[in-house]
Design a protein around this motif. Structure first.
Motif, PDB file in Angstrom:
ATOM      1  N   SER A   1     -14.604 -12.895   1.761  1.00 17.29           N
ATOM      2  CA  SER A   1     -13.621 -13.932   2.069  1.00 17.29           C
ATOM      3  C   SER A   1     -14.198 -14.953   3.032  1.00 17.29           C
TER       4      SER A   1
ATOM      5  N   LEU B   1      -1.641 -13.021   1.298  1.00 11.02           N
ATOM      6  CA  LEU B   1      -1.665 -14.457   1.049  1.00 11.02           C
ATOM      7  C   LEU B   1      -0.972 -14.834  -0.253  1.00 11.02           C
ATOM      8  N   LYS B   2      -0.683 -13.849  -1.098  1.00 13.16           N
ATOM      9  CA  LYS B   2       0.087 -14.088  -2.325  1.00 13.16           C
ATOM     10  C   LYS B   2       1.543 -13.654  -2.174  1.00 13.16           C
TER      11      LYS B   2
ATOM     12  N   THR C   1      -1.495  -7.971  -1.473  1.00 12.25           N
ATOM     13  CA  THR C   1      -2.179  -9.202  -1.079  1.00 12.25           C
ATOM     14  C   THR C   1      -1.224 -10.111  -0.303  1.00 12.25           C
TER      15      THR C   1
ATOM     16  N   LYS D   1     -14.325 -23.605   1.940  1.00 23.34           N
ATOM     17  CA  LYS D   1     -13.070 -24.366   1.945  1.00 23.34           C
ATOM     18  C   LYS D   1     -12.946 -25.198   3.214  1.00 23.34           C
TER      19      LYS D   1
ATOM     20  N   HIS E   1     -12.336 -29.050   3.489  1.00 24.68           N
ATOM     21  CA  HIS E   1     -11.158 -29.512   4.234  1.00 24.68           C
ATOM     22  C   HIS E   1     -11.575 -30.500   5.321  1.00 24.68           C
TER      23      HIS E   1
ATOM     24  N   ILE F   1     -13.966 -18.921   2.570  1.00 24.97           N
ATOM     25  CA  ILE F   1     -13.205 -19.664   3.576  1.00 24.97           C
ATOM     26  C   ILE F   1     -14.072 -20.723   4.232  1.00 24.97           C
TER      27      ILE F   1
ATOM     28  N   LEU G   1      -6.902 -19.558   8.532  1.00 27.36           N
ATOM     29  CA  LEU G   1      -6.057 -19.193   7.398  1.00 27.36           C
ATOM     30  C   LEU G   1      -4.970 -20.228   7.126  1.00 27.36           C
TER      31      LEU G   1
ATOM     32  N   VAL H   1      -6.632 -23.584   5.441  1.00 30.78           N
ATOM     33  CA  VAL H   1      -7.145 -23.426   4.075  1.00 30.78           C
ATOM     34  C   VAL H   1      -6.049 -23.073   3.083  1.00 30.78           C
ATOM     35  N   ASN H   2      -4.871 -22.702   3.599  1.00 31.60           N
ATOM     36  CA  ASN H   2      -3.751 -22.392   2.712  1.00 31.60           C
ATOM     37  C   ASN H   2      -2.645 -23.453   2.790  1.00 31.60           C
TER      38      ASN H   2
END
Length: 242
Positions: free
Chosen positions: A221, A36-37, A34, A228, A232, A225, A120, A123-124
């Motif tokens: 996803s 994003l982790k 993953t 989010k 946002h 997203i 991406l 949202v992160n």
């Protein structure tokens, strides 16, 4: 030993390798990494791919990364893979390589860059720069125009082929990454390119049911997203009124 495919289904290159393996009946174990982790930076994974990117494969003693190289290797090393994926004819094979080289320099820079910086990153919690968004969208639009008017000019698949190659699969998964954009931006960007949209459907049909199966994580996803992004955007609107 069974082939191991290290992949993140949110990654377009990862999806191309997974779909290829499934479509060609290749026995493999999917190892989820993953991105994003930050799993791609773990010591265990960097022992496979020191570049810290997905996908990568482990086939016996071979550790291989870069999706195009992986697809070429699997096309040549695995018995029973249909020849249209990576033709034996030197001229046809060279054309596949030319499309793959173009992909990394153009379409990937545009599609991947736009999705990362417009979706991406925000949202992160990462900063996004307007000038980069403008630049990546310009690259994407030029790339889609080349897909429409050059690579899809003379045939159902890229380069005038009547059957899909690994180049078709790689580039189709890249275009599918645009599903993460807002619905408005997705239609604004893709609607003018009729051949591209038809080509995506032809790839989906040629690799059914695996194309949709592997993209299911992208679609899931997409929903999260977009939720989010609405939140946002709402917070930004509140700040702008303060």
């Amino acid at each position: 030993m069974v082939l191991k495919v290290c992949a993140d289904r949110l990654s377009a290159p990862s999806r191309s390798v997974l779909i290829f393996c499934k479509k060609n009946g290749i026995d493999f174990e999917e190892i989820v990494v993953t991105v994003l982790k930050g799993h791609q930076f773990s010591p265990e994974y960097k022992a496979i791919n020191p570049m810290g990117q997905v996908p990568a494969i482990v086939d016996g003693k071979l550790k291989l990364f870069e999706s195009h190289a992986i697809l070429i290797y699997l096309s040549c090393a695995i018995p029973g893979v249909a020849s249209h994926w990576y033709p034996g004819d030197p001229a046809k094979r060279a054309k596949v390589h030319s499309i793959l080289d173009w992909h990394h320099l153009h379409l990937r820079r545009g599609a991947g860059g736009l999705v990362f910086h417009s979706i991406l990153a925000p949202v992160n919690g990462m900063r996004s720069y307007p000038e980069i968004l403008i630049q990546t969208e310009e690259i994407l639009l030029r790339s889609l125009s080349k897909l429409e008017n050059v690579w899809l000019k003379d045939g159902r698949f890229l380069g005038g082929s009547t059957q899909p190659s690994i180049a078709d699969l790689s580039l189709a998964c890249e275009v599918m990454q645009l599903e993460l954009l807002s619905e408005r931006d997705y239609h604004r960007i893709l609607t003018p390119y009729k051949k591209v949209k038809k080509w995506i459907e032809d790839i989906r049909s040629a690799t059914a049911p695996y194309f949709d199966e592997v993209h299911e994580h992208l679609f899931e996803s997409q929903k999260g997203i977009r939720e989010k992004m609405v939140t946002h955007s709402g917070k930004n609107n509140v700040r702008s009124k303060m």
